[in-house]
Write an enzyme that holds these catalytic residues in place. Structure first.
Site, PDB file in Angstrom:
ATOM      1  N   LYS A 166       0.811  -1.218   0.000  1.00  0.00           N
ATOM      2  CA  LYS A 166       0.000   0.000   0.000  1.00  0.00           C
ATOM      3  C   LYS A 166       0.840   1.262   0.000  1.00  0.00           C
ATOM      4  O   LYS A 166       0.328   2.349  -0.280  1.00  0.00           O
ATOM      5  CB  LYS A 166      -0.943   0.017   1.215  1.00  0.00           C
ATOM      6  CG  LYS A 166      -1.748  -1.255   1.380  1.00  0.00           C
ATOM      7  CD  LYS A 166      -2.401  -1.684   0.082  1.00  0.00           C
ATOM      8  CE  LYS A 166      -2.887  -3.113   0.122  1.00  0.00           C
ATOM      9  NZ  LYS A 166      -1.847  -4.116   0.360  1.00  0.00           N
ATOM     10  N   CYS A 198       8.546  -9.489  -0.927  1.00  0.00           N
ATOM     11  CA  CYS A 198       8.555 -10.928  -1.237  1.00  0.00           C
ATOM     12  C   CYS A 198       8.814 -11.170  -2.727  1.00  0.00           C
ATOM     13  O   CYS A 198       8.363 -10.427  -3.584  1.00  0.00           O
ATOM     14  CB  CYS A 198       7.256 -11.565  -0.795  1.00  0.00           C
ATOM     15  SG  CYS A 198       7.005 -11.483   0.991  1.00  0.00           S
ATOM     16  N   SER A 214      -4.174 -11.711  -2.628  1.00  0.00           N
ATOM     17  CA  SER A 214      -2.757 -11.375  -2.648  1.00  0.00           C
ATOM     18  C   SER A 214      -2.209 -11.614  -4.045  1.00  0.00           C
ATOM     19  O   SER A 214      -2.716 -12.450  -4.797  1.00  0.00           O
ATOM     20  CB  SER A 214      -2.015 -12.258  -1.645  1.00  0.00           C
ATOM     21  OG  SER A 214      -0.624 -12.212  -1.864  1.00  0.00           O
TER      22      SER A 214
END
Length: 551
Positions: free
Chosen positions: A121, A191, A468
């Site tokens: 975000k 990630c 996700s």
């Protein structure tokens, strides 16, 4: 702005006295004041290294004759927040970040900004703030994590979540699960797959708001420090030339970002964030535009969780610029858009060749002729829904099956873990939208459990929440209108047949029209007792189809 409102003239002597209280010399006060928005914290793996990035930016600004001044932005780790109440606070921070950065930048009269985000975000929140404030701004992220390695194979966070599903299905031992746990996330950084954080950092390059490598240079590489120094230098050049974010983030630049989105196979969350960024730029970007772009944009990359390649591989293959160069061969990129380099996109990507066709497919040999994201519409999603088409198994591109309905993620997860979901089912998770959640939680736990249990080729999942970037499978999110706003997903019953046709961009509830009319006439959406920021957010937020912007 700083020279006029903060530093110059007798009237501003009180302001200068406060700068002296900061320890700023007269020489520093006379230089352009550059705010560095630091998303550093000690809880998010993608942000733990941002103090080093900020220090490098400060050096770059000072080398180019500016005065760097740091102020903070918050961040939530979606992985740590996943699967519990914390995920309600993920998407909502995007607007907190935009609002607080706008407040800090305008209250203190900076001449320019360097935004230092990394995770989901922070990137869109700071892009929204940059558009609002509209003073020269450059982005430099903290960079992606290196892939892990388990039994000789590269892994990422999605591998870890799916390993839990495999463990619950009896396919992994305690020892094997522990090995995944210890080896999946080996370094700091966002990630390592093409999840939301890396998607948005790559799209920042495509927008022209970040330097080459912003999205792909690994967090632990020294090249990332050099990139940060160059970002500090670049903002000073932008201040001199008065190049501002809205000069860069034009309609054409946003179309470039959407095109690169389709080619890279980015997270479906990009379809929340790009419309919100466009809104701040005064540009309309809706889901109908997305399907038009997707129809003509080839999908060139299959990065994790879709395929076996990772962000470090994309970087070595030439990065985002190489992807854009491939796309430009078919005239799919607006090459005359201005960027933070002071040059156009066309000038930037010249000579940026594809160094590995196994990572970046040539434009004449794509994974598919259409983009990695599709927008589905139908009676179940009249305003639209979103699926990561490139992450769907071929046999699941068209699926029809009975609904298994749940009013929360927790209820669905419990049923999946208990083995109550069988081949052919369509799992429906509702009251998890922007307003109904509130906060539009990601559904990585249930989607990973489905994949880990070996049901990815036979079970679909739909939700008015979101997914996700680590999600793969026939997972349709952002169903709008959501249940809390009276959407038809709110009247689906167990056993109703749901038809999903991704090539045709449709999603339908196959129930007799008269029955549906009767259900809708009697439908009263469920409500939740809310307090604090979530109560205010739920009252103001729009639907997922418009980017979950605050009205």
């Amino acid at each position: 702005m700083a020279k006029e409102n903060i530093v110059d003239g007798v009237q501003n002597a009180p302001h200068r006295s406060l700068f002296h209280a900061l320890g700023l010399t007269e020489e520093e006060q006379k230089r352009p004041l550059i705010g560095i928005v630091s998303s550093y914290n000690e809880i998010v793996p993608g942000h733990i290294n941002l103090d080093k990035i900020v220090d490098a930016v400060k050096i770059g600004v000072a080398m180019a004759g500016g005065t760097p001044i740091v102020f903070p932005a918050i961040a939530v780790c979606d992985g740590i927040a996943m699967g519990h109440t914390g995920m309600k606070y993920s998407l909502v921070t995007r607007d907190l970040i935009a609002d607080s950065t706008e407040a800090m930048a305008l209250a203190h009269g900076f001449d320019g900004l360097v935004m230092v985000p990394n995770c989901d975000k922070n990137v869109p929140g700071l892009l929204m703030a940059a558009a609002r404030v509209n003073i020269p701004a450059v982005f430099v992220s903290g960079g992606p994590m290196l892939a892990g390695k388990v039994e000789g194979k590269k892994t990422s966070l999605s591998s870890m979540f799916e390993a839990v599903g495999s463990y619950n299905a009896g396919k992994l031992s305690d020892t094997e699960l522990k090995e995944y746990e210890n080896k999946t996330c080996p370094t700091c950084g966002s990630c390592s797959g093409m999840y939301t954080a890396n998607s948005m950092n790559c799209l920042t390059e495509a927008l022209g708001m970040g330097l080459r490598g912003n999205g792909t240079i690994p967090a632990v590489y020294s090249a990332r420090i050099k990139l940060a120094k160059h970002a500090g230098m670049a903002v000073m050049d932008m201040v001199k030339k008065n190049i501002c974010p809205r000069d860069i983030m034009t309609k054409e630049a946003l179309m470039n970002a959407l095109t690169v989105d389709m080619a890279l196979g980015c997270s479906t969350n990009s379809m929340l964030h790009l419309p919100a960024i466009a809104h701040e730029c005064g540009v309309e970007l809706n889901l109908d535009i997305a399907n038009g772009i997707s129809a003509k944009t080839p999908n060139l990359c299959h990065l994790a969780p879709v395929g076996p390649t990772y962000m470090e591989d994309l970087d070595e293959a030439g990065g985002v610029y190489a992807v854009m160069n491939e796309l430009s061969k078919k005239g799919l990129i607006h090459t005359d858009c201005m960027t933070v380099t002071g040059k156009t996109i066309g000038e930037n990507i010249t000579g940026c060749v594809n160094l590995n066709p196994d990572v970046i497919r040539p434009v004449d040999n794509p994974y598919s002729e259409t983009g990695g994201i599709a927008v589905l519409k139908g009676n179940l999603a009249t305003d639209g829904s979103v699926v990561k088409r490139s992450a769907v198994l071929p046999e699941m591109l068209v699926h029809e099956g009975p609904a298994r309905v749940f009013d929360s993620e927790e209820e669905a997860q419990a049923a999946i873990n208990a083995g109550q979901i069988i081949a052919g089912d369509v799992v429906v998770i509702r009251y998890e939208g922007p307003k109904g959640g509130p906060g539009m939680r990601e559904m990585l736990n249930p989607t990973s459990a489905i994949m880990g249990m070996g049901l990815g080729n036979s079970v679909a999942l739909i939700t008015d929440g979101r997914f996700s970037g680590a999600t793969r499978g026939a997972c349709v999110g952002h169903i709008t209108p959501e249940a809390a706003s009276g959407g038809m997903i709110g009247v689906v019953e167990d056993g109703d047949i749901i038809s999903i046709n991704i090539p045709e961009n449709t999603i339908e509830l196959k129930v007799d029209e008269a029955i549906l009319c009767e259900r809708m006439k009697n439908f009263v959406p469920k409500t939740k007792e809310l307090s604090g920021y979530l109560k205010r957010y739920a009252a103001l937020v729009s639907g997922g189809a418009s980017g979950a912007i605050l009205n």
